[in-house]
Scaffold this active site. Structure first.
Site, PDB file in Angstrom:
ATOM      1  N   ILE A   1     -23.972 -25.511 -43.906  1.00 46.80           N
ATOM      2  CA  ILE A   1     -25.105 -26.209 -43.310  1.00 46.80           C
ATOM      3  C   ILE A   1     -24.546 -27.130 -42.236  1.00 46.80           C
ATOM      4  O   ILE A   1     -23.619 -27.899 -42.478  1.00 46.80           O
ATOM      5  CB  ILE A   1     -25.884 -27.037 -44.347  1.00 46.80           C
ATOM      6  CG1 ILE A   1     -26.412 -26.151 -45.469  1.00 46.80           C
ATOM      7  CG2 ILE A   1     -27.046 -27.767 -43.668  1.00 46.80           C
ATOM      8  CD1 ILE A   1     -27.069 -26.923 -46.600  1.00 46.80           C
TER       9      ILE A   1
ATOM     10  N   GLY B   1     -33.127 -13.205 -35.064  1.00 42.94           N
ATOM     11  CA  GLY B   1     -32.776 -14.301 -35.954  1.00 42.94           C
ATOM     12  C   GLY B   1     -33.058 -15.655 -35.327  1.00 42.94           C
ATOM     13  O   GLY B   1     -32.822 -15.870 -34.131  1.00 42.94           O
TER      14      GLY B   1
ATOM     15  N   ASP C   1     -31.494 -18.409 -35.666  1.00 43.87           N
ATOM     16  CA  ASP C   1     -30.284 -19.052 -35.145  1.00 43.87           C
ATOM     17  C   ASP C   1     -29.902 -18.473 -33.787  1.00 43.87           C
ATOM     18  O   ASP C   1     -29.458 -19.209 -32.887  1.00 43.87           O
ATOM     19  CB  ASP C   1     -29.135 -18.921 -36.144  1.00 43.87           C
ATOM     20  CG  ASP C   1     -28.852 -17.488 -36.561  1.00 43.87           C
ATOM     21  OD1 ASP C   1     -29.719 -16.603 -36.402  1.00 43.87           O
ATOM     22  OD2 ASP C   1     -27.744 -17.238 -37.087  1.00 43.87           O
TER      23      ASP C   1
ATOM     24  N   THR D   1     -21.049 -15.298 -40.624  1.00 47.72           N
ATOM     25  CA  THR D   1     -21.110 -14.199 -41.580  1.00 47.72           C
ATOM     26  C   THR D   1     -21.266 -12.871 -40.844  1.00 47.72           C
ATOM     27  O   THR D   1     -20.691 -11.855 -41.221  1.00 47.72           O
ATOM     28  CB  THR D   1     -22.270 -14.414 -42.556  1.00 47.72           C
ATOM     29  OG1 THR D   1     -22.056 -15.649 -43.255  1.00 47.72           O
ATOM     30  CG2 THR D   1     -22.366 -13.283 -43.554  1.00 47.72           C
TER      31      THR D   1
ATOM     32  N   THR E   1       0.018  -5.922 -47.950  1.00 47.14           N
ATOM     33  CA  THR E   1      -1.409  -5.633 -47.842  1.00 47.14           C
ATOM     34  C   THR E   1      -2.206  -6.886 -47.466  1.00 47.14           C
ATOM     35  O   THR E   1      -3.156  -6.813 -46.687  1.00 47.14           O
ATOM     36  CB  THR E   1      -1.930  -5.046 -49.163  1.00 47.14           C
ATOM     37  OG1 THR E   1      -1.208  -3.850 -49.449  1.00 47.14           O
ATOM     38  CG2 THR E   1      -3.409  -4.728 -49.076  1.00 47.14           C
TER      39      THR E   1
END
Length: 244
Positions: free
Chosen positions: A12, A101, A103, A126, A177
């Site tokens: 946030i 969206g 945002d 994200t 890895t």
């Protein structure tokens, strides 16, 4: 004083605003924490705002919880932003404008206020989104790809032999890895941003300024080949314009 809030899937962000200017921006990582504790820590000592304007891409529950908290604490209702067909100098390029969206819409408004020329807005969270804005404020569309952490989570879930071992070494010649996943996902994200912006400019027929924002911007910026201006609070800047 107004309060603008951007609720993402993991963080946030917020700031107080006066005359479309940000004051004291802050951010908090909230997954796994009691929401009341998060809200009180962020805004418990705040003077009562005149208006609260918010984007929320994290689903209705956290937005509704914050609206209830603000109403109980300060007696103010939170206003949720959604994309419009046109507003604040921007014309939405989506066929269904409200599907863009909130945002991204706010970031475009912030970009228009900051950069009155053609611009690519790159938001690294994200998801990584790239949106193109023409000289005259037309949103030309854009691209969406998984963010770095989203790519890694998908890989951990899909490949039984790959587990989350934390951050590895940033090298194209990974010898384990963990480093292979860390470096590979970062290079993939950086390549998408550079290639995406280049393809957008080619389709538009001219060069564009490039603005870089979002929680993953700092780690990706050194890997980018193009020139990108960092604007950490671009969504909040757009919300400040809306709130004013």
């Amino acid at each position: 004083m107004n309060l603008v809030i951007d609720i993402g899937n993991s963080r946030i962000k917020w700031a107080s605003t006066e005359n479309s200017r940000l004051h004291g921006p802050g951010a908090v990582y909230y997954p796994g924490r009691p929401l009341a504790e998060v809200f009180t820590g962020a805004w418990g000592a705040l003077e009562p705002p005149s208006r609260v304007v918010c984007t929320c891409v994290a689903g209705g529950q956290i937005g509704a919880s914050l609206a209830d908290w603000l109403r109980a604490r300060y007696g103010v209702s939170m206003e949720f932003v959604s994309a419009q067909a046109e507003g604040f100098g921007v014309r939405n390029g989506y066929r269904e404008p409200d599907r863009l969206g909130a945002d991204r819409w706010a970031a475009l408004i912030g970009a228009r206020r900051r950069e009155p020329r053609a611009v690519c807005v790159v938001d690294c969270g994200t998801a990584i989104t790239i949106d193109a804005l023409a000289d005259d404020g037309r949103h030309l569309g854009g691209l969406i790809a998984p963010g770095v952490m989203t790519m890694r989570r998908a890989l951990y879930e899909a490949a039984a032999g790959i587990v989350d071992e934390g951050e590895g070494e940033l090298t194209p010649l990974a010898a384990d890895t963990r480093s292979g996943v860390s470096a590979g996902t970062l290079y993939a994200a950086a390549a998408f941003i550079d290639r995406g912006c280049a393809e957008i400019e080619q389709a538009a027929g001219h060069a564009m300024s490039r603005l870089l924002t979002g929680g993953g911007a700092d780690v990706l910026r050194p890997l980018l080949k193009g020139t990108y201006a960092p604007v950490p609070d671009l969504v909040l800047e757009g919300l400040a314009v809306i709130a004013a």
